[in-house]
Design an enzyme around this catalytic site. Structure first.
Site, short mmCIF file in Angstrom:
data_model
loop_
_atom_site.label_atom_id
_atom_site.label_comp_id
_atom_site.label_asym_id
_atom_site.label_seq_id
_atom_site.Cartn_x
_atom_site.Cartn_y
_atom_site.Cartn_z
N ASN A 1 3.69 2.95 2.87
CA ASN A 1 3.42 3.48 4.21
C ASN A 1 4.58 3.26 5.18
O ASN A 1 5.05 4.19 5.84
CB ASN A 1 2.17 2.82 4.79
CG ASN A 1 0.96 2.97 3.89
OD1 ASN A 1 0.80 2.19 2.96
ND2 ASN A 1 0.11 3.94 4.16
N VAL B 1 1.40 -0.25 -5.27
CA VAL B 1 0.26 -0.64 -6.09
C VAL B 1 -1.04 -0.48 -5.31
O VAL B 1 -2.12 -0.35 -5.90
CB VAL B 1 0.40 -2.10 -6.60
CG1 VAL B 1 1.59 -2.25 -7.54
CG2 VAL B 1 0.49 -3.09 -5.45
N ASP B 2 -0.95 -0.48 -3.99
CA ASP B 2 -2.14 -0.36 -3.15
C ASP B 2 -2.77 1.03 -3.23
O ASP B 2 -3.92 1.21 -2.85
CB ASP B 2 -1.81 -0.66 -1.69
CG ASP B 2 -1.43 -2.11 -1.48
OD1 ASP B 2 -2.12 -2.98 -2.03
OD2 ASP B 2 -0.44 -2.37 -0.78
N MET C 1 -5.24 -8.16 -4.85
CA MET C 1 -4.58 -7.62 -3.66
C MET C 1 -5.35 -6.44 -3.07
O MET C 1 -6.05 -5.73 -3.77
CB MET C 1 -3.16 -7.17 -4.00
CG MET C 1 -2.17 -8.28 -4.22
SD MET C 1 -0.53 -7.60 -4.63
CE MET C 1 0.43 -9.10 -4.74
N ARG D 1 -5.44 -5.08 1.31
CA ARG D 1 -5.74 -5.47 2.69
C ARG D 1 -6.86 -4.62 3.30
O ARG D 1 -7.89 -5.12 3.71
CB ARG D 1 -4.47 -5.34 3.54
CG ARG D 1 -4.63 -5.68 4.99
CD ARG D 1 -3.34 -5.42 5.75
NE ARG D 1 -2.24 -6.13 5.12
CZ ARG D 1 -1.93 -7.40 5.34
NH1 ARG D 1 -2.67 -8.10 6.18
NH2 ARG D 1 -0.92 -7.97 4.74
N GLU E 1 -8.59 -9.13 -1.42
CA GLU E 1 -8.17 -10.18 -0.50
C GLU E 1 -8.53 -9.84 0.95
O GLU E 1 -8.65 -10.72 1.79
CB GLU E 1 -6.65 -10.40 -0.59
CG GLU E 1 -5.84 -9.19 -0.17
CD GLU E 1 -4.34 -9.37 -0.34
OE1 GLU E 1 -3.92 -10.47 -0.73
OE2 GLU E 1 -3.60 -8.40 -0.07
N GLN F 1 -0.02 -9.03 -10.66
CA GLN F 1 -0.60 -7.69 -10.83
C GLN F 1 0.39 -6.57 -10.53
O GLN F 1 0.17 -5.43 -10.93
CB GLN F 1 -1.84 -7.54 -9.96
CG GLN F 1 -1.61 -7.74 -8.48
CD GLN F 1 -2.86 -8.20 -7.76
OE1 GLN F 1 -3.85 -7.48 -7.67
NE2 GLN F 1 -2.83 -9.40 -7.23
#
Length: 408
Positions: A112, A141-142, A188, A190, A245, A301
């Site tokens: 982003n 990875v998000d 992971m 957010r 997380e 990860q």
């Protein structure tokens, strides 16, 4: 094509270097004399910290090793470009370096915030009569960049998470304890729960899967969490829970803040999350009396190249390759995106899209892909994610361990 430069920014992945390779291969096919690499992203570029990728990729096993090397071969950064107004000197410095090295196209691999860098540089070029082109290459990875069906890097992280879940489930089930044991696996994520959602892929003929998966897309209810654990413990002695997380309480607080986590922030203003799993394990112990512990997968990860998805690795290279092709056609202020054509057999194409509708936006897991009780994922998610973890990119072993390409 003239000289080009490629950089990496933000959190790395197991296949991010495949995108560097794709940029390099396409640029060379189009006749570029030099393909420069930014050492530590735009921050290094401003300091003229560049390397010639030819020195690494034109001999020996350089290209094959690069493709199999995890993390950012060029080095990454979390440097935030200032807003253009009042900070023109910084932007002029970028273009001065480009002119010094005769760079025609700038490729930035990231998520982003990295796409915001591409947007601002392309906007400055357009408003100041600059001819250089700027193209973003997706990486995270998000999996939270909009427009693109998915992001290079996610498939390999999802494969590692699902494999790790199967292994820890097998481990905890083998103990044969009479007292219920609860294992919390912190993953992971957010604001978007794509990574924790990947834990759902562990379920199959040889694995029962997680007993619950909690994502930040749903408000976390501690009472429901504890009630569910007690209910599962009535039928078996082991309970395995996967959590993002970034799960939050109804009042907006991160769960990790209950024990003092998330005190610091990065340069982009993001809270640094830590300790959600431990917080929940302590909650379970104090409220139920069960034995409980936590595992935090952390950077494993995103760096487990030994378990990289071949589909993911191939798409990372294609994303970089097609970014160069777009620049060669005169495109700028765009990001390469993956378009899913079909699931079975899986088929995906690469396109480009205006960076202005991507930068600073975030894509979360669709609410309809989360089960009604908020503790799992639907079959629609499985159909979406399963193709992304398919295939293996076998390491090249050196002295019994996977070999990597290292920057001098």
């Amino acid at each position: 094509m003239g000289n080009v430069v490629v950089g990496q920014s933000g959190g790395p992945t197991a296949v991010i270097n495949g995108s560097v390779l794709g940029v390099y291969q396409a640029a060379k096919e189009l006749g570029a004399d030099h393909v420069y690499g930014m050492v530590h992203g735009i921050q290094g570029f401003l300091e003229k910290n560049l390397i010639c990728l030819e020195d690494y990729l034109e001999s020996g096993m350089g290209r094959e090793l690069l493709r199999r090397t995890p993390s950012a071969f060029l080095g990454t950064c979390r440097y935030k470009l200032p807003q253009i107004a009042g900070n023109e000197a910084v932007y002029e410095q970028v273009f001065a370096v480009m002119e010094e090295y005769q760079i025609e196209a700038f490729f930035y691999i990231g998520g982003n915030d990295s796409m915001d860098t591409v947007k601002m540089l392309s906007d400055y070029a357009a408003s100041h009569g600059k001819s250089q082109r700027f193209v973003g290459i997706p990486k995270t990875v998000d999996n939270d960049l909009p427009v693109t069906d998915h992001c290079p890097g996610y498939g390999s992280a999802a494969k590692y998470i699902a494999a790790s879940m199967k292994e820890v489930i097998r481990d905890v089930q083998s103990t044969g304890l009479t007292k219920p044991t609860v294992l919390i696996v912190e993953i992971m994520g957010r604001h978007a729960g794509w990574l924790a959602a990947a834990a759902a892929l562990a379920k199959g003929e040889d694995c029962d899967g997680a007993d619950a998966i909690y994502l930040p897309e749903r408000v976390f209810d501690p009472e429901d969490f504890l009630s569910h654990i007690r209910a599962v413990a009535e039928t078996k002695n082991t309970v395995v829970i996967a959590v993002s997380e970034g799960i939050r309480l109804g009042d907006g607080r991160f769960v990790c803040e209950l024990s003092g986590g998330a005190d610091s922030v990065d340069v982009f203003g993001h809270k640094q999350l830590s300790g959600c799993g431990l917080t929940l394990a302590e909650m379970v112990k104090s409220q139920t009396g069960f034995k409980a512990r936590a595992i935090e997968l952390s950077t494993l990860q995103r760096s487990a190249a030994h378990l990289a998805s071949l589909t993911d690795a191939d798409e990372a290279r294609e994303a970089g390759y097609h970014g160069v092709m777009a620049a060669a056609e005169g495109r700028t202020g765009v990001m390469t995106v993956l378009r899913r054509l079909q699931d079975r057999p899986y088929l995906c194409s690469v396109d480009v899209h205006d960076i202005h509708t991507i930068a600073n936006q975030e894509k979360t897991v669709p609410k309809e892909w989360i089960t009604e009780d908020g503790r799992g994922l639907t079959e629609e998610f499985i159909q979406y994610a399963r193709p992304l973890i398919m295939g293996e990119l076998q390491p090249l072993y050196i002295d019994g361990l996977p070999g990597h390409l290292v920057r001098k």
